[in-house]
Design a protein around this motif. Structure first.
Motif, PDB file in Angstrom:
ATOM      1  N   ARG A  76      -2.449  -5.262 -17.652  1.00 42.09           N
ATOM      2  CA  ARG A  76      -1.357  -4.314 -17.863  1.00 42.09           C
ATOM      3  C   ARG A  76      -1.299  -3.252 -16.750  1.00 42.09           C
ATOM      4  O   ARG A  76      -0.955  -2.108 -16.993  1.00 42.09           O
ATOM      5  N   VAL A  77      -1.635  -3.645 -15.530  1.00 43.74           N
ATOM      6  CA  VAL A  77      -1.591  -2.708 -14.397  1.00 43.74           C
ATOM      7  C   VAL A  77      -0.137  -2.399 -14.093  1.00 43.74           C
ATOM      8  O   VAL A  77       0.677  -3.298 -13.905  1.00 43.74           O
ATOM      9  N   LEU A  78       0.181  -1.102 -14.038  1.00 42.40           N
ATOM     10  CA  LEU A  78       1.563  -0.728 -13.775  1.00 42.40           C
ATOM     11  C   LEU A  78       1.665   0.645 -13.113  1.00 42.40           C
ATOM     12  O   LEU A  78       0.765   1.469 -13.208  1.00 42.40           O
ATOM     13  N   VAL A  79       2.771   0.837 -12.441  1.00 40.74           N
ATOM     14  CA  VAL A  79       3.171   2.142 -11.912  1.00 40.74           C
ATOM     15  C   VAL A  79       4.658   2.282 -12.204  1.00 40.74           C
ATOM     16  O   VAL A  79       5.441   1.344 -11.988  1.00 40.74           O
ATOM     17  N   LYS A  80       5.036   3.438 -12.710  1.00 42.91           N
ATOM     18  CA  LYS A  80       6.444   3.722 -12.999  1.00 42.91           C
ATOM     19  C   LYS A  80       7.273   3.479 -11.739  1.00 42.91           C
ATOM     20  O   LYS A  80       6.876   3.841 -10.636  1.00 42.91           O
ATOM     21  N   GLU A  81       8.425   2.846 -11.895  1.00 39.49           N
ATOM     22  CA  GLU A  81       9.237   2.424 -10.751  1.00 39.49           C
ATOM     23  C   GLU A  81       9.490   3.548  -9.747  1.00 39.49           C
ATOM     24  O   GLU A  81       9.351   3.361  -8.540  1.00 39.49           O
ATOM     25  N   SER A  82       9.818   4.719 -10.205  1.00 38.52           N
ATOM     26  CA  SER A  82      10.137   5.831  -9.301  1.00 38.52           C
ATOM     27  C   SER A  82       8.918   6.353  -8.538  1.00 38.52           C
ATOM     28  O   SER A  82       9.065   7.121  -7.590  1.00 38.52           O
ATOM     29  N   GLN A  83       7.724   5.910  -8.918  1.00 34.89           N
ATOM     30  CA  GLN A  83       6.492   6.413  -8.307  1.00 34.89           C
ATOM     31  C   GLN A  83       5.775   5.374  -7.446  1.00 34.89           C
ATOM     32  O   GLN A  83       4.710   5.648  -6.900  1.00 34.89           O
ATOM     33  N   ARG A  84       6.335   4.211  -7.261  1.00 36.64           N
ATOM     34  CA  ARG A  84       5.647   3.111  -6.570  1.00 36.64           C
ATOM     35  C   ARG A  84       5.461   3.333  -5.082  1.00 36.64           C
ATOM     36  O   ARG A  84       4.583   2.730  -4.474  1.00 36.64           O
ATOM     37  N   LYS A  85       6.219   4.200  -4.503  1.00 40.67           N
ATOM     38  CA  LYS A  85       6.139   4.412  -3.046  1.00 40.67           C
ATOM     39  C   LYS A  85       4.941   5.270  -2.637  1.00 40.67           C
ATOM     40  O   LYS A  85       4.677   5.431  -1.453  1.00 40.67           O
ATOM     41  N   TYR A  86       4.187   5.785  -3.586  1.00 46.48           N
ATOM     42  CA  TYR A  86       3.086   6.704  -3.274  1.00 46.48           C
ATOM     43  C   TYR A  86       1.707   6.055  -3.258  1.00 46.48           C
ATOM     44  O   TYR A  86       0.710   6.737  -3.061  1.00 46.48           O
ATOM     45  N   GLY A  87       1.621   4.763  -3.500  1.00 47.66           N
ATOM     46  CA  GLY A  87       0.335   4.073  -3.481  1.00 47.66           C
ATOM     47  C   GLY A  87      -0.504   4.282  -4.731  1.00 47.66           C
ATOM     48  O   GLY A  87      -1.709   4.034  -4.721  1.00 47.66           O
ATOM     49  N   TYR A  88       0.126   4.707  -5.812  1.00 46.49           N
ATOM     50  CA  TYR A  88      -0.620   4.984  -7.040  1.00 46.49           C
ATOM     51  C   TYR A  88      -1.250   3.723  -7.640  1.00 46.49           C
ATOM     52  O   TYR A  88      -2.276   3.806  -8.313  1.00 46.49           O
ATOM     53  N   GLY A  89      -0.655   2.575  -7.396  1.00 45.72           N
ATOM     54  CA  GLY A  89      -1.235   1.330  -7.900  1.00 45.72           C
ATOM     55  C   GLY A  89      -2.639   1.117  -7.365  1.00 45.72           C
ATOM     56  O   GLY A  89      -3.526   0.660  -8.094  1.00 45.72           O
ATOM     57  N   HIS A  90      -2.850   1.446  -6.098  1.00 44.84           N
ATOM     58  CA  HIS A  90      -4.190   1.321  -5.497  1.00 44.84           C
ATOM     59  C   HIS A  90      -5.171   2.258  -6.189  1.00 44.84           C
ATOM     60  O   HIS A  90      -6.317   1.879  -6.454  1.00 44.84           O
ATOM     61  N   LEU A  91      -4.736   3.470  -6.493  1.00 45.33           N
ATOM     62  CA  LEU A  91      -5.617   4.430  -7.163  1.00 45.33           C
ATOM     63  C   LEU A  91      -5.961   3.966  -8.574  1.00 45.33           C
ATOM     64  O   LEU A  91      -7.111   4.094  -9.015  1.00 45.33           O
ATOM     65  N   ILE A  92      -4.975   3.435  -9.296  1.00 41.11           N
ATOM     66  CA  ILE A  92      -5.208   2.929 -10.646  1.00 41.11           C
ATOM     67  C   ILE A  92      -6.190   1.759 -10.609  1.00 41.11           C
ATOM     68  O   ILE A  92      -7.113   1.679 -11.426  1.00 41.11           O
ATOM     69  N   LEU A  93      -6.001   0.832  -9.668  1.00 39.63           N
ATOM     70  CA  LEU A  93      -6.886  -0.330  -9.599  1.00 39.63           C
ATOM     71  C   LEU A  93      -8.307   0.085  -9.207  1.00 39.63           C
ATOM     72  O   LEU A  93      -9.277  -0.397  -9.799  1.00 39.63           O
ATOM     73  N   LYS A  94      -8.448   0.988  -8.248  1.00 40.19           N
ATOM     74  CA  LYS A  94      -9.788   1.476  -7.870  1.00 40.19           C
ATOM     75  C   LYS A  94     -10.463   2.157  -9.050  1.00 40.19           C
ATOM     76  O   LYS A  94     -11.654   1.946  -9.307  1.00 40.19           O
ATOM     77  N   ALA A  95      -9.721   2.966  -9.790  1.00 41.11           N
ATOM     78  CA  ALA A  95     -10.285   3.645 -10.955  1.00 41.11           C
ATOM     79  C   ALA A  95     -10.692   2.620 -12.022  1.00 41.11           C
ATOM     80  O   ALA A  95     -11.715   2.800 -12.694  1.00 41.11           O
ATOM     81  N   SER A  96      -9.931   1.546 -12.156  1.00 41.51           N
ATOM     82  CA  SER A  96     -10.260   0.491 -13.122  1.00 41.51           C
ATOM     83  C   SER A  96     -11.554  -0.219 -12.723  1.00 41.51           C
ATOM     84  O   SER A  96     -12.422  -0.453 -13.571  1.00 41.51           O
ATOM     85  N   ILE A  97     -11.678  -0.555 -11.459  1.00 46.04           N
ATOM     86  CA  ILE A  97     -12.887  -1.214 -10.957  1.00 46.04           C
ATOM     87  C   ILE A  97     -14.102  -0.309 -11.174  1.00 46.04           C
ATOM     88  O   ILE A  97     -15.154  -0.759 -11.642  1.00 46.04           O
ATOM     89  N   ASN A  98     -13.951   0.970 -10.869  1.00 43.60           N
ATOM     90  CA  ASN A  98     -15.055   1.928 -11.049  1.00 43.60           C
ATOM     91  C   ASN A  98     -15.393   2.127 -12.520  1.00 43.60           C
ATOM     92  O   ASN A  98     -16.571   2.251 -12.885  1.00 43.60           O
TER      93      ASN A  98
END
Length: 145
Positions: A76-98
């Motif tokens: 269920r990895v997601l980033v709100k459409e209006s926020q996708r240009k900021y690289g937040y998906g990478h931060l969410i995935l790194k936080a998930s791995i950690n």
């Protein structure tokens, strides 16, 4: 973006409502995919939440080994459409791995990736395994880290 890691019981009612609304917006409405997002598994998950200005803009859920797969799982990895240009998906995935390393004491993680996102997951050390398949009518591939 502020990152939070919470169990189901630690989620406020407002957070739960907001994350379910966002999951529905992306996985049901935006992707035009009718499926049951509320699957009864949220109570067993670690919830990785990214907030900006007090609103959830990114999210993932994680599971221990042997829940979905032999390995720990991210979904269920997601980033709100209006926020996708900021690289937040990478931060969410790194936080998930950690979070998986800290809470489940493992580095082995498996996920079911939408095929158009394989390069994103590969940039975090995941490798494609097996053949592609359809999940809820959307092309996916298993990936392992």
């Amino acid at each position: 973006m502020v990152l939070l890691i919470k169990t189901f019981r630690e989620l406020s009612l407002e957070e739960l409502y907001e994350l379910l609304q966002l999951r529905s917006q992306i996985f049901v409405v935006e992707q035009d995919c009718v499926y049951q997002d509320i699957d009864g598994k949220d109570a067993d998950a670690l919830h990785i939440i990214g907030k900006k200005d007090g609103k959830i803009v990114g999210y993932a859920r994680c599971f221990p080994p042997k829940y979905y797969f032999e390995e720990a799982a991210i979904g269920r990895v997601l980033v709100k459409e209006s926020q996708r240009k900021y690289g937040y998906g990478h931060l969410i995935l790194k936080a998930s791995i950690n979070a998986i390393a800290k809470h489940y004491k493992t580095q082995e993680i498996k996920l079911s990736a939408q095929q158009y996102l394989t390069a994103f997951y590969e940039s975090h050390g995941f490798m494609q395994i097996g053949e592609g398949y359809l999940e809820d009518g959307i092309p996916h591939i298993a990936m392992l880290k």
